[in-house]
Design a protein around this motif. Structure first.
Motif, mmCIF file in Angstrom:
data_model
loop_
_atom_site.group_PDB
_atom_site.id
_atom_site.type_symbol
_atom_site.label_atom_id
_atom_site.label_comp_id
_atom_site.label_asym_id
_atom_site.label_seq_id
_atom_site.Cartn_x
_atom_site.Cartn_y
_atom_site.Cartn_z
ATOM 1 N N PRO A 1 34.417 20.745 28.487
ATOM 2 C CA PRO A 1 35.548 20.830 29.422
ATOM 3 C C PRO A 1 35.162 21.558 30.708
ATOM 4 C CG PRO A 1 36.157 21.677 27.257
ATOM 5 C CD PRO A 1 34.692 21.431 27.230
ATOM 6 N N ALA A 2 35.789 21.150 31.780
ATOM 7 C CA ALA A 2 35.556 21.799 33.066
ATOM 8 C C ALA A 2 36.152 23.205 33.040
ATOM 9 C CB ALA A 2 36.204 20.977 34.179
ATOM 10 N N THR A 3 35.564 24.095 33.796
ATOM 11 C CA THR A 3 36.076 25.459 33.896
ATOM 12 C C THR A 3 36.421 25.740 35.354
ATOM 13 O OG1 THR A 3 33.854 26.348 34.164
ATOM 14 C CG2 THR A 3 34.751 26.302 31.935
ATOM 15 N N TYR A 4 37.130 26.812 35.559
ATOM 16 C CA TYR A 4 37.504 27.195 36.914
ATOM 17 C C TYR A 4 36.933 28.571 37.219
ATOM 18 C CZ TYR A 4 41.133 29.664 34.301
ATOM 19 O OH TYR A 4 41.797 30.458 33.406
ATOM 20 N N ARG A 5 36.982 28.940 38.495
ATOM 21 C CA ARG A 5 36.551 30.278 38.900
ATOM 22 C C ARG A 5 37.751 30.988 39.509
ATOM 23 N NH1 ARG A 5 36.245 29.116 44.091
ATOM 24 N NH2 ARG A 5 35.204 27.349 44.926
ATOM 25 N N VAL A 6 37.754 32.305 39.408
ATOM 26 C CA VAL A 6 38.855 33.103 39.930
ATOM 27 C C VAL A 6 38.365 33.821 41.183
ATOM 28 C CG1 VAL A 6 40.475 34.968 39.454
ATOM 29 C CG2 VAL A 6 39.781 33.414 37.619
ATOM 30 N N VAL A 7 39.104 33.625 42.282
ATOM 31 C CA VAL A 7 38.799 34.281 43.554
ATOM 32 C C VAL A 7 40.087 34.935 44.048
ATOM 33 C CG1 VAL A 7 38.011 33.953 45.934
ATOM 34 C CG2 VAL A 7 37.025 32.570 44.091
ATOM 35 N N ASP A 8 40.063 36.254 44.189
ATOM 36 C CA ASP A 8 41.231 37.012 44.662
ATOM 37 C C ASP A 8 42.487 36.703 43.841
ATOM 38 O OD1 ASP A 8 39.684 38.197 46.655
ATOM 39 O OD2 ASP A 8 40.161 36.601 48.101
ATOM 40 N N MET B 1 39.128 25.101 40.973
ATOM 41 C CA MET B 1 38.193 24.167 40.380
ATOM 42 C C MET B 1 37.603 23.387 41.546
ATOM 43 S SD MET B 1 38.668 21.393 37.317
ATOM 44 C CE MET B 1 39.188 22.643 36.165
ATOM 45 N N GLY B 2 36.343 23.631 41.814
ATOM 46 C CA GLY B 2 35.743 23.101 43.030
ATOM 47 C C GLY B 2 36.371 23.812 44.204
ATOM 48 N N SER B 3 36.883 23.059 45.154
ATOM 49 C CA SER B 3 37.547 23.664 46.305
ATOM 50 C C SER B 3 39.073 23.609 46.187
ATOM 51 C CB SER B 3 37.109 22.953 47.586
ATOM 52 O OG SER B 3 37.461 21.580 47.518
ATOM 53 N N ASP B 4 39.578 23.064 45.078
ATOM 54 C CA ASP B 4 41.015 22.909 44.895
ATOM 55 C C ASP B 4 41.600 24.077 44.100
ATOM 56 O OD1 ASP B 4 40.876 20.414 46.161
ATOM 57 O OD2 ASP B 4 40.433 19.406 44.262
ATOM 58 N N GLU B 5 42.708 24.628 44.602
ATOM 59 C CA GLU B 5 43.394 25.682 43.874
ATOM 60 C C GLU B 5 44.208 25.052 42.752
ATOM 61 O OE1 GLU B 5 46.530 29.375 44.551
ATOM 62 O OE2 GLU B 5 45.855 28.201 46.265
ATOM 63 N N LEU B 6 44.149 25.674 41.577
ATOM 64 C CA LEU B 6 44.855 25.148 40.417
ATOM 65 C C LEU B 6 46.260 25.710 40.316
ATOM 66 C CD1 LEU B 6 42.164 25.305 37.592
ATOM 67 C CD2 LEU B 6 42.848 23.341 38.944
ATOM 68 N N HIS B 7 47.176 24.862 39.948
ATOM 69 C CA HIS B 7 48.528 25.271 39.608
ATOM 70 C C HIS B 7 48.425 26.026 38.272
ATOM 71 C CE1 HIS B 7 52.633 24.752 38.057
ATOM 72 N NE2 HIS B 7 52.981 24.717 39.335
ATOM 73 N N PRO B 8 49.282 27.000 38.004
ATOM 74 C CA PRO B 8 49.208 27.741 36.734
ATOM 75 C C PRO B 8 49.227 26.841 35.491
ATOM 76 C CG PRO B 8 50.677 28.867 38.230
ATOM 77 C CD PRO B 8 50.287 27.578 38.901
ATOM 78 N N HIS B 9 49.986 25.745 35.556
ATOM 79 C CA HIS B 9 50.020 24.826 34.414
ATOM 80 C C HIS B 9 48.661 24.161 34.205
ATOM 81 C CE1 HIS B 9 51.620 22.112 31.424
ATOM 82 N NE2 HIS B 9 51.170 21.073 32.120
ATOM 83 N N GLU B 10 47.984 23.783 35.303
ATOM 84 C CA GLU B 10 46.664 23.171 35.193
ATOM 85 C C GLU B 10 45.658 24.163 34.617
ATOM 86 O OE1 GLU B 10 46.560 20.019 38.847
ATOM 87 O OE2 GLU B 10 46.441 22.146 39.353
ATOM 88 N N ALA B 11 45.753 25.427 35.045
ATOM 89 C CA ALA B 11 44.859 26.458 34.509
ATOM 90 C C ALA B 11 45.111 26.655 33.014
ATOM 91 C CB ALA B 11 45.051 27.764 35.266
#
Length: 148
Positions: free
Chosen positions: A64-71, A76-86
């Motif tokens: 599965p793809a993972t995301y990174r947390v910034v501030d 995920m990539g350059s797109d900000e995730l909605h809380p539901h997507e996270a």
């Protein structure tokens, strides 16, 4: 028991297709985590019966793809995730880890084979294959390619 040596057999499992089928047909009856409760070694032995020697099961799936947390924001990539997507991403990763632990610790002679998901921005990658398939089908039916 057949005469002569047994034929050897392996089980190849498309994890995504299996998960989707079980979810569609049995999820409401059996609950989540069904894929992580199947003993794939025993399934292979059952399918082979007395006519084949079961060697191994290979379970194919993508990590599965993972995301990174910034501030404090999740990307995920350059797109900000909605809380539901996270939340869905976290759940998919937990289920993958559960499956990995199950296959490693419970199912002998079962190997997890992983790939990776590659996002595609448009359908243009499939267009040449679809054009070719359409031409083959049109030729087989005596028509002209492109439906003319």
């Amino acid at each position: 028991m057949p005469r002569g040596p047994l034929r050897r057999a392996m089980l190849f499992i498309d994890g995504s297709a299996l998960r989707d089928t079980l979810k569609r047909d049995f999820y409401s009856d059996l609950g989540p985590g069904l894929v992580s409760r199947i003993d794939y070694h025993r399934l292979g032995l059952f399918l082979c019966g007395d006519t084949h020697e079961f060697i191994r099961a290979n379970y194919y799936t993508a990590v599965p793809a993972t995301y990174r947390v910034v501030d404090g924001k999740k990307f995920m990539g350059s797109d900000e995730l909605h809380p539901h997507e996270a939340f869905k991403t976290d759940r998919a990763f937990r289920q993958f880890e559960e499956l990995r632990n199950h296959l490693t610790n419970t199912c002998k002679y079962t190997r997890l084979v992983t790939g990776r998901l590659v996002p595609r921005r448009s359908g243009s990658y499939l267009r040449p294959a679809l054009d070719w398939a359409q031409g083959v089908l049109a030729g087989a039916s005596g028509g002209k390619p492109g439906g003319a």
